[in-house]
Structures are given as structure tokens and as C-alpha cells.
Design a protein around this motif. Structure first.
Motif, PDB file in Angstrom:
ATOM      1  N   SER A 182       0.843  -1.196   0.000  1.00 22.64           N
ATOM      2  CA  SER A 182       0.000   0.000   0.000  1.00 22.64           C
ATOM      3  C   SER A 182       0.873   1.238   0.000  1.00 22.64           C
ATOM      4  O   SER A 182       1.920   1.264   0.645  1.00 22.64           O
ATOM      5  N   SER A 183       0.428   2.272  -0.703  1.00 21.89           N
ATOM      6  CA  SER A 183       1.102   3.564  -0.672  1.00 21.89           C
ATOM      7  C   SER A 183       0.567   4.346   0.513  1.00 21.89           C
ATOM      8  O   SER A 183      -0.634   4.532   0.649  1.00 21.89           O
ATOM      9  N   ASN A 184       1.479   4.787   1.376  1.00 17.23           N
ATOM     10  CA  ASN A 184       1.049   5.565   2.532  1.00 17.23           C
ATOM     11  C   ASN A 184       1.191   7.061   2.294  1.00 17.23           C
ATOM     12  O   ASN A 184       1.071   7.862   3.207  1.00 17.23           O
ATOM     13  N   ILE A 185       1.446   7.431   1.054  1.00 19.99           N
ATOM     14  CA  ILE A 185       1.564   8.846   0.694  1.00 19.99           C
ATOM     15  C   ILE A 185       0.207   9.305   0.171  1.00 19.99           C
ATOM     16  O   ILE A 185      -0.337   8.703  -0.753  1.00 19.99           O
ATOM     17  N   ASN A 186      -0.339  10.339   0.764  1.00 26.03           N
ATOM     18  CA  ASN A 186      -1.677  10.811   0.395  1.00 26.03           C
ATOM     19  C   ASN A 186      -1.787  11.095  -1.098  1.00 26.03           C
ATOM     20  O   ASN A 186      -0.916  11.697  -1.689  1.00 26.03           O
ATOM     21  N   SER A 187      -2.872  10.657  -1.665  1.00 24.27           N
ATOM     22  CA  SER A 187      -3.240  10.867  -3.069  1.00 24.27           C
ATOM     23  C   SER A 187      -2.168  10.425  -4.065  1.00 24.27           C
ATOM     24  O   SER A 187      -2.047  10.976  -5.136  1.00 24.27           O
TER      25      SER A 187
ATOM     26  N   GLU B 250      11.212  -2.029  -4.025  1.00 22.18           N
ATOM     27  CA  GLU B 250      11.224  -0.604  -4.357  1.00 22.18           C
ATOM     28  C   GLU B 250       9.874  -0.230  -4.963  1.00 22.18           C
ATOM     29  O   GLU B 250       9.485  -0.765  -5.992  1.00 22.18           O
ATOM     30  N   VAL B 251       9.181   0.669  -4.293  1.00 24.22           N
ATOM     31  CA  VAL B 251       7.864   1.122  -4.748  1.00 24.22           C
ATOM     32  C   VAL B 251       8.026   2.529  -5.310  1.00 24.22           C
ATOM     33  O   VAL B 251       8.538   3.419  -4.629  1.00 24.22           O
ATOM     34  N   VAL B 252       7.596   2.736  -6.565  1.00 22.20           N
ATOM     35  CA  VAL B 252       7.663   4.045  -7.209  1.00 22.20           C
ATOM     36  C   VAL B 252       6.228   4.541  -7.392  1.00 22.20           C
ATOM     37  O   VAL B 252       5.392   3.844  -7.959  1.00 22.20           O
ATOM     38  N   THR B 253       5.957   5.761  -6.899  1.00 24.31           N
ATOM     39  CA  THR B 253       4.614   6.325  -7.020  1.00 24.31           C
ATOM     40  C   THR B 253       4.496   7.160  -8.286  1.00 24.31           C
ATOM     41  O   THR B 253       5.504   7.471  -8.932  1.00 24.31           O
ATOM     42  N   ASP B 254       3.269   7.532  -8.629  1.00 24.69           N
ATOM     43  CA  ASP B 254       3.051   8.295  -9.862  1.00 24.69           C
ATOM     44  C   ASP B 254       3.659   9.692  -9.818  1.00 24.69           C
ATOM     45  O   ASP B 254       3.836  10.317 -10.851  1.00 24.69           O
ATOM     46  N   ASN B 255       4.018  10.191  -8.622  1.00 23.86           N
ATOM     47  CA  ASN B 255       4.730  11.478  -8.559  1.00 23.86           C
ATOM     48  C   ASN B 255       6.234  11.259  -8.387  1.00 23.86           C
ATOM     49  O   ASN B 255       6.944  12.127  -7.926  1.00 23.86           O
ATOM     50  N   LYS B 256       6.704  10.049  -8.783  1.00 32.08           N
ATOM     51  CA  LYS B 256       8.119   9.667  -8.883  1.00 32.08           C
ATOM     52  C   LYS B 256       8.837   9.547  -7.538  1.00 32.08           C
ATOM     53  O   LYS B 256      10.060   9.536  -7.501  1.00 32.08           O
ATOM     54  N   LEU B 257       8.112   9.446  -6.441  1.00 29.08           N
ATOM     55  CA  LEU B 257       8.748   9.185  -5.159  1.00 29.08           C
ATOM     56  C   LEU B 257       9.056   7.698  -5.051  1.00 29.08           C
ATOM     57  O   LEU B 257       8.258   6.861  -5.467  1.00 29.08           O
ATOM     58  N   LYS B 258      10.229   7.373  -4.501  1.00 33.16           N
ATOM     59  CA  LYS B 258      10.626   5.983  -4.335  1.00 33.16           C
ATOM     60  C   LYS B 258      10.702   5.654  -2.843  1.00 33.16           C
ATOM     61  O   LYS B 258      11.175   6.465  -2.052  1.00 33.16           O
ATOM     62  N   GLN B 259      10.248   4.465  -2.510  1.00 32.01           N
ATOM     63  CA  GLN B 259      10.363   3.984  -1.149  1.00 32.01           C
ATOM     64  C   GLN B 259      10.846   2.550  -1.220  1.00 32.01           C
ATOM     65  O   GLN B 259      10.345   1.751  -2.029  1.00 32.01           O
ATOM     66  N   VAL B 260      11.835   2.212  -0.386  1.00 28.94           N
ATOM     67  CA  VAL B 260      12.399   0.869  -0.396  1.00 28.94           C
ATOM     68  C   VAL B 260      12.144   0.211   0.952  1.00 28.94           C
ATOM     69  O   VAL B 260      12.384   0.803   1.994  1.00 28.94           O
TER      70      VAL B 260
END
Length: 76
Positions: free
Chosen positions: A13-18, A60-70
Motif C-alpha cells: 500500500s502507498s502511505n503517501i496521500n493521493s 522498491e515502490v515508485v509512485t506516480d509522482n516519482k517518489l521511491k520507497q524501499v
């Protein structure tokens, strides 16, 4: 990232809002690429990891606003 350790399915799950997840890359501890999931376009997805050998992996999860979280993933 749940459950961790995992055996067959992992929920991410992405924990970054929107933010939606754009792609997910999985690497072994030596940095070798082992799996990629593209075009998720959702803030949550399930990934089949049953074909991965037991061990430790980096997800490595990349969100649509190009933020990466590992995150570290353990496969039993």
C-alpha cells in the motif's frame, strides 16, 4: 508491506496521500533484479511472491509522482 515474512502473497500500500503506485521492483540482497510489476495505478496491490526463493529481498515502490520507497521483505 504485509505480511512480512511472507510465503505467497504480499499486499503493498502507498502511505503517501493521493499517490498511486506506478511500479514495484523486487531485488535480492545482492542487488540482482528478480521481479517487476508495472502499471499498478492504484494505492494498493497484491503481488504473488510464491516463485521467489526463501531469503531477504528489497522492494522498491515508485509512485506516480516519482517518489521511491524501499522496504525489506523476508520470504519464508
Amino acid at each position: 508491506l504485509y505480511p512480512n515474512p511472507a510465503t505467497d502473497l504480499v499486499q503493498i500500500s502507498s502511505n503517501i496521500n493521493s499517490s498511486n503506485i506506478e511500479s514495484i521492483l523486487i531485488f535480492d540482497v545482492l542487488g540482482k533484479f528478480v521481479k517487476k510489476v508495472d502499471a499498478v495505478n492504484s494505492n494498493q496491490t497484491n503481488i504473488d511472491v510464491s516463485e521467489l526463493s526463501s531469503g531477504v529481498y528489497m522492494v522498491e515502490v515508485v509512485t506516480d509522482n516519482k517518489l521511491k520507497q524501499v522496504k525489506k521483505l523476508v520470504i519464508k
